[in-house]
Design a protein around this motif. Structure first.
Motif: not given
Length: 227
Positions: A134-137, A199-200, A204-209
């Protein structure tokens, strides 16, 4: 791209091959940008980066790229001496750690690459690496946010609306649309803004989920300990 879900194997989502390819490439590009602007050695290896506590010497320099400045901001905005001292003591290790997790992220999601975390369209994030993933995202989004000229939550919300409109998920408030040859304040034309904006938003979607699932597990664990 589907949201991450908790499974016995870890946190699992399905990403299309192009999503995995693009996010892996962007993460590696961000890692290279950070390494260069933070003054890490050109010949740094993944093993060196992983051992950030002892691998590097030298005086940390203030990043010149505004995107890298978002990754390595001043620790104290009102006291330049304190900020400089903190940067001198911590920046090299911090930058090296970020490079390491960006590369690990890319290896995990890379389609057909060395990442063992993806198969059959699945991206599998182990529980003990979820926060680093998540930090990388976050780092990817910080750099893209600078390139897209996003300065506050209103800018981010507006970009989300643009991207969702382009995908047909929400109605277009501007029936005429943007001039494809006109550039925005960040110097991007409509096609470039649409691509990098997508891409942004995807990052964000991946990180939030992922964080939602991770926090849900932590809360459940806490309730279990209280019973």
């Amino acid at each position: 791209m589907t949201p991450f879900r908790s499974t016995p194997a870890g946190f699992v989502a399905r990403w299309a091959p192009v999503e995995r390819e693009v996010l892996a490439r962007v993460a590696r590009d961000v890692a290279d940008l950070l390494r260069a602007d933070a003054g890490l050695p050109d010949d740094v290896t993944d093993a060196d980066v992983a051992d950030a506590g002892v691998a590097f010497t030298g005086v940390a320099r203030v990043p010149r790229d505004p995107a890298v400045q978002r990754l390595l901001p001043d620790a104290h905005r009102e006291d330049a001496d304190v900020a400089a001292e903190f940067r001198h003591l911590t920046q090299t290790d911090l930058a090296a750690g970020k490079v390491a997790r960006l590369r690990a992220f890319a290896d995990t999601v890379d389609d057909g690459g060395a990442g063992a975390g993806s198969s059959d369209g699945q991206v599998v994030v182990a529980r003990d690496t979820a926060q680093e993933f998540a930090g990388a995202l976050t780092d990817v989004r910080l750099v893209l946010g600078e390139r897209l000229g996003l300065d506050d939550d209103a800018d981010v919300e507006h970009l989300h609306h643009e991207v969702l409109t382009g995908l047909g998920i929400v109605e277009d408030d501007d029936a005429e649309g943007a001039d494809p040859d006109e550039t925005d304040a960040a110097g991007l034309d409509a096609e470039q803004r649409s691509y990098w904006g997508g891409v942004f938003v995807a990052a964000g979607f991946a990180q939030e989920s992922l964080m939602d699932e991770l926090l849900a597990e932590l809360r459940a664990r806490g309730r279990g300990a209280d019973e």
